[in-house]
Design a protein around this motif. Structure first.
Motif, mmCIF file in Angstrom:
data_model
loop_
_atom_site.group_PDB
_atom_site.id
_atom_site.type_symbol
_atom_site.label_atom_id
_atom_site.label_comp_id
_atom_site.label_asym_id
_atom_site.label_seq_id
_atom_site.Cartn_x
_atom_site.Cartn_y
_atom_site.Cartn_z
ATOM 1 N N GLU A 328 9.393 12.379 -8.047
ATOM 2 C CA GLU A 328 8.153 11.758 -8.511
ATOM 3 C C GLU A 328 7.864 12.231 -9.932
ATOM 4 N N TYR A 329 7.631 11.266 -10.824
ATOM 5 C CA TYR A 329 7.255 11.569 -12.203
ATOM 6 C C TYR A 329 5.839 11.070 -12.428
ATOM 7 N N ASP A 330 4.922 11.995 -12.711
ATOM 8 C CA ASP A 330 3.529 11.653 -12.943
ATOM 9 C C ASP A 330 3.351 11.279 -14.413
ATOM 10 N N MET A 331 3.010 10.018 -14.683
ATOM 11 C CA MET A 331 2.873 9.577 -16.065
ATOM 12 C C MET A 331 1.699 10.232 -16.774
ATOM 13 N N LEU A 332 0.682 10.647 -16.035
ATOM 14 C CA LEU A 332 -0.498 11.246 -16.649
ATOM 15 C C LEU A 332 -0.239 12.683 -17.083
ATOM 16 N N THR A 333 0.476 13.441 -16.263
ATOM 17 C CA THR A 333 0.729 14.854 -16.571
ATOM 18 C C THR A 333 2.141 15.113 -17.066
ATOM 19 N N GLN A 334 3.042 14.135 -16.869
ATOM 20 C CA GLN A 334 4.465 14.266 -17.185
ATOM 21 C C GLN A 334 5.127 15.387 -16.382
ATOM 22 N N ASN A 335 4.600 15.667 -15.204
ATOM 23 C CA ASN A 335 5.164 16.674 -14.306
ATOM 24 C C ASN A 335 6.038 16.020 -13.249
ATOM 25 N N TRP A 336 6.988 16.800 -12.725
ATOM 26 C CA TRP A 336 7.929 16.325 -11.718
ATOM 27 C C TRP A 336 7.699 17.018 -10.384
ATOM 28 N N THR A 337 7.902 16.269 -9.305
ATOM 29 C CA THR A 337 7.848 16.775 -7.941
ATOM 30 C C THR A 337 9.088 16.278 -7.217
ATOM 31 N N VAL A 338 9.616 17.078 -6.287
ATOM 32 C CA VAL A 338 10.765 16.643 -5.495
ATOM 33 C C VAL A 338 10.426 16.753 -4.013
ATOM 34 N N LYS A 339 10.859 15.734 -3.260
ATOM 35 C CA LYS A 339 10.642 15.731 -1.812
ATOM 36 C C LYS A 339 11.981 15.589 -1.107
ATOM 37 N N ARG A 340 12.109 16.317 -0.010
ATOM 38 C CA ARG A 340 13.289 16.216 0.841
ATOM 39 C C ARG A 340 12.848 16.264 2.295
ATOM 40 N N GLY A 341 13.680 15.683 3.168
ATOM 41 C CA GLY A 341 13.362 15.711 4.595
ATOM 42 C C GLY A 341 13.265 14.332 5.211
ATOM 43 N N PHE A 342 13.472 13.269 4.414
ATOM 44 C CA PHE A 342 13.500 11.902 4.924
ATOM 45 C C PHE A 342 14.362 11.072 3.989
ATOM 46 N N ASN A 343 14.703 9.854 4.388
ATOM 47 C CA ASN A 343 15.534 8.994 3.550
ATOM 48 C C ASN A 343 14.837 7.664 3.297
ATOM 49 N N VAL A 344 15.243 7.006 2.199
ATOM 50 C CA VAL A 344 14.578 5.778 1.751
ATOM 51 C C VAL A 344 15.622 4.718 1.423
ATOM 52 N N ASN A 345 15.471 3.545 2.022
ATOM 53 C CA ASN A 345 16.314 2.396 1.683
ATOM 54 C C ASN A 345 15.634 1.450 0.709
ATOM 55 N N SER A 346 14.303 1.340 0.817
ATOM 56 C CA SER A 346 13.575 0.355 0.023
ATOM 57 C C SER A 346 12.123 0.772 -0.084
ATOM 58 N N PHE A 347 11.488 0.459 -1.227
ATOM 59 C CA PHE A 347 10.057 0.664 -1.427
ATOM 60 C C PHE A 347 9.361 -0.693 -1.547
ATOM 61 N N LEU A 348 8.077 -0.731 -1.216
ATOM 62 C CA LEU A 348 7.265 -1.931 -1.422
ATOM 63 C C LEU A 348 5.796 -1.548 -1.467
ATOM 64 N N VAL A 349 5.106 -1.982 -2.512
ATOM 65 C CA VAL A 349 3.652 -1.846 -2.554
ATOM 66 C C VAL A 349 3.075 -3.064 -1.843
ATOM 67 N N PHE A 350 2.381 -2.828 -0.743
ATOM 68 C CA PHE A 350 1.891 -3.908 0.118
ATOM 69 C C PHE A 350 0.461 -3.596 0.537
ATOM 70 N N GLN A 351 -0.451 -4.490 0.189
ATOM 71 C CA GLN A 351 -1.866 -4.306 0.510
ATOM 72 C C GLN A 351 -2.369 -2.944 0.029
ATOM 73 N N ASP A 352 -2.059 -2.640 -1.229
ATOM 74 C CA ASP A 352 -2.484 -1.400 -1.886
ATOM 75 C C ASP A 352 -1.956 -0.149 -1.203
ATOM 76 N N THR A 353 -0.889 -0.293 -0.459
ATOM 77 C CA THR A 353 -0.269 0.833 0.240
ATOM 78 C C THR A 353 1.205 0.879 -0.127
ATOM 79 N N LEU A 354 1.730 2.082 -0.326
ATOM 80 C CA LEU A 354 3.153 2.222 -0.607
ATOM 81 C C LEU A 354 3.910 2.376 0.705
#
Length: 470
Positions: A328-354
């Protein structure tokens, strides 16, 4: 600060984020070269939220792409339909089950746009192997016999633009204006046969690269090739000009290309870049070790999204064939975060929810809940190794202080490593007085962890120390 006249302290006044760009000895106490599943907000360290199932029924055969179809209703509302593509079929969520609207596919990795032709809304879908398709909420059919088998599509000035045709890997094409079904490069029925027709543009670069993706950025069409980036300037076929963007590289993953309004993000061979309308700039120095540890055979499967002022990119780390690491790259702070423990095939913003889909075919809500779909979150944050500028002195730790707030039960664990000696202290609940934590050595670092998946916030931790001269 809690120090007295005889003691000094190691204080983290504000947590910042990951920084793998410089030697660890040069980091400030609030930075880290190694952490996971922690986020920093206003200087506070917090175990990241989890994710929970958005739909409790898995997509049959798995889910490679999430899509959304929007239809305007006569009462002024918008009907929003969630779609999911498996490797061989496309399904819609009815509210109680996944219902197939197309079967017999060769590929489930789709690029899509919503379009309105006349008074009818349609969703246009392309996967690079099957014909380009359209669906109006009832009828699913081939878009046009003349449409290319593209893997990447976008919308610009009422034209559908496409690239990623395996038979024509350096070609960019577009439909006619206001007619996504007409792709011929001349229109004999029009007053000006060339102006009102599709576009066929050959973009060879003779460097071994091919067209990876296409996006409408600002007011231009931007084409991402393997080793270069190009933009088209103009408004109609006779007016388009090819311009090479100043960039040291190109893109390697079509679904990493994400328009964020003021910039466009994409993943290249050597890191993550932004395109600002003029040039491309690298931004991933602070997560360079993670980027360099991607599985090169599967990095083209990386997938990104822009949500809540963050560019979120899922990549295959190590030997994984799945996107098992999320940056995750925060455009406001330019800081980075890393997450592990799950996998992702696809993203979608749907009804204001990720939302995202995983390898098991489930659709989940991102950053919601206290577990990773029932699995405990494993979070740690390691501070930089330091001598406190005193290489000829022995550092003795005495007490640990901090403002600890529990989100879920379990507390936190503090580990100090002084030279080769490790001391652990469990802190199950908030504390006002200092917790005794004794260790000694010439060089040390701290490790902050959650306990059995616990979630907490930690502000301004401080370790009281004494320095003994040799």
């Amino acid at each position: 600060m809690y120090q007295d006249e005889q003691s000094q302290s190691y204080l983290i006044s504000s947590f910042v984020g990951l920084n793998q760009a410089i030697d660890e000895s040069l980091l400030n106490p609030g930075e880290t070269a190694d952490a996971q599943n922690f986020r920093t907000r206003e200087g506070v360290l917090e175990v990241t939220p989890g994710n929970t199932k958005y739909v409790n029924i898995a997509v049959p055969g798995g889910c490679e792409t999430l899509m959304a179809f929007y239809k305007n209703l006569s009462d002024g509302t918008v009907e929003k339909t969630l779609l999911a593509a498996s490797p061989t079929a496309i399904y819609k969520w009815t509210g109680s089950q996944w219902s197939a609207i197309k079967t017999g596919l060769k590929n489930g990795r789709f690029s899509f746009i919503n379009y309105q032709k006349g008074v009818q809304e349609i969703i246009i879908m392309a996967n690079g192997e099957d014909p380009m398709y359209k669906w109006n909420g009832i009828t699913f059919e081939e878009l046009s016999e003349s449409a290319p088998k593209a893997s990447s599509i976008t919308l610009h000035y009422d034209r559908v633009w496409a690239t990623g045709d395996k038979e024509n890997p350096n070609v960019v094409r577009s439909s006619d204006e206001l007619d996504p079904e007409f792709w011929e490069i001349t229109n004999p029925d029009a007053d000006d046969p060339n102006a009102t027709a599709g576009v066929f543009l050959d973009l060879p670069t003779w460097d071994g690269g091919i067209c990876i993706g296409i996006s409408a950025v600002f007011d231009d069409i931007v084409i991402f090739k393997t080793y270069s980036v190009w933009k088209l300037i103009g408004t109609h076929p006779g007016d388009y000009q090819k311009v090479k963007v100043f960039s040291p590289t190109g893109a390697i993953a079509e679904r990493s290309i994400v328009d964020a309004g003021t910039v466009c993000f994409f993943l290249a061979m050597d890191g993550i870049y932004t395109y600002n309308g003029v040039q491309c700039d690298p931004i991933s120095f602070k997560v360079s070790k993670i980027i360099n540890n991607m599985n090169p055979a599967y990095r083209d499967k990386a997938v990104g999204v822009f949500f809540d002022n963050k560019y979120i990119l899922a990549i295959p780390e190590g030997n994984s064939t799945k996107n098992n690491c999320v940056l995750e790259y925060d455009m406001l702070t330019q800081n980075w975060t890393v997450k592990r423990g799950f996998n992702v095939n696809s993203f979608l913003v749907f009804q204001d929810t990720l939302l995202f889909s995983n390898e098991s075919g489930y659709v989940l809500e991102y950053d919601k809940g206290d577990t990773f779909d029932g699995q405990p979150i494993q979070a740690y944050w390691r501070t930089p190794r330091t001598t406190l500028g005193s290489t000829n002195k022995t550092i003795r730790s005495a007490y640990f202080y901090g403002d600890l707030g529990l989100i879920t039960p379990g507390g936190m664990k503090l580990t100090s490593v002084f030279d080769n000696k490790t001391v652990e202290t469990l802190i199950p609940e908030p504390f006002k007085k200092g917790r005794r934590h004794r260790n000694k050595g010439r060089k040390f670092h701290l490790k902050i962890e959650n306990v059995n998946g616990s979630r907490f916030r930690l502000r301004m931790p401080e370790l009281l120390i004494d320095l003994d001269e040799d």
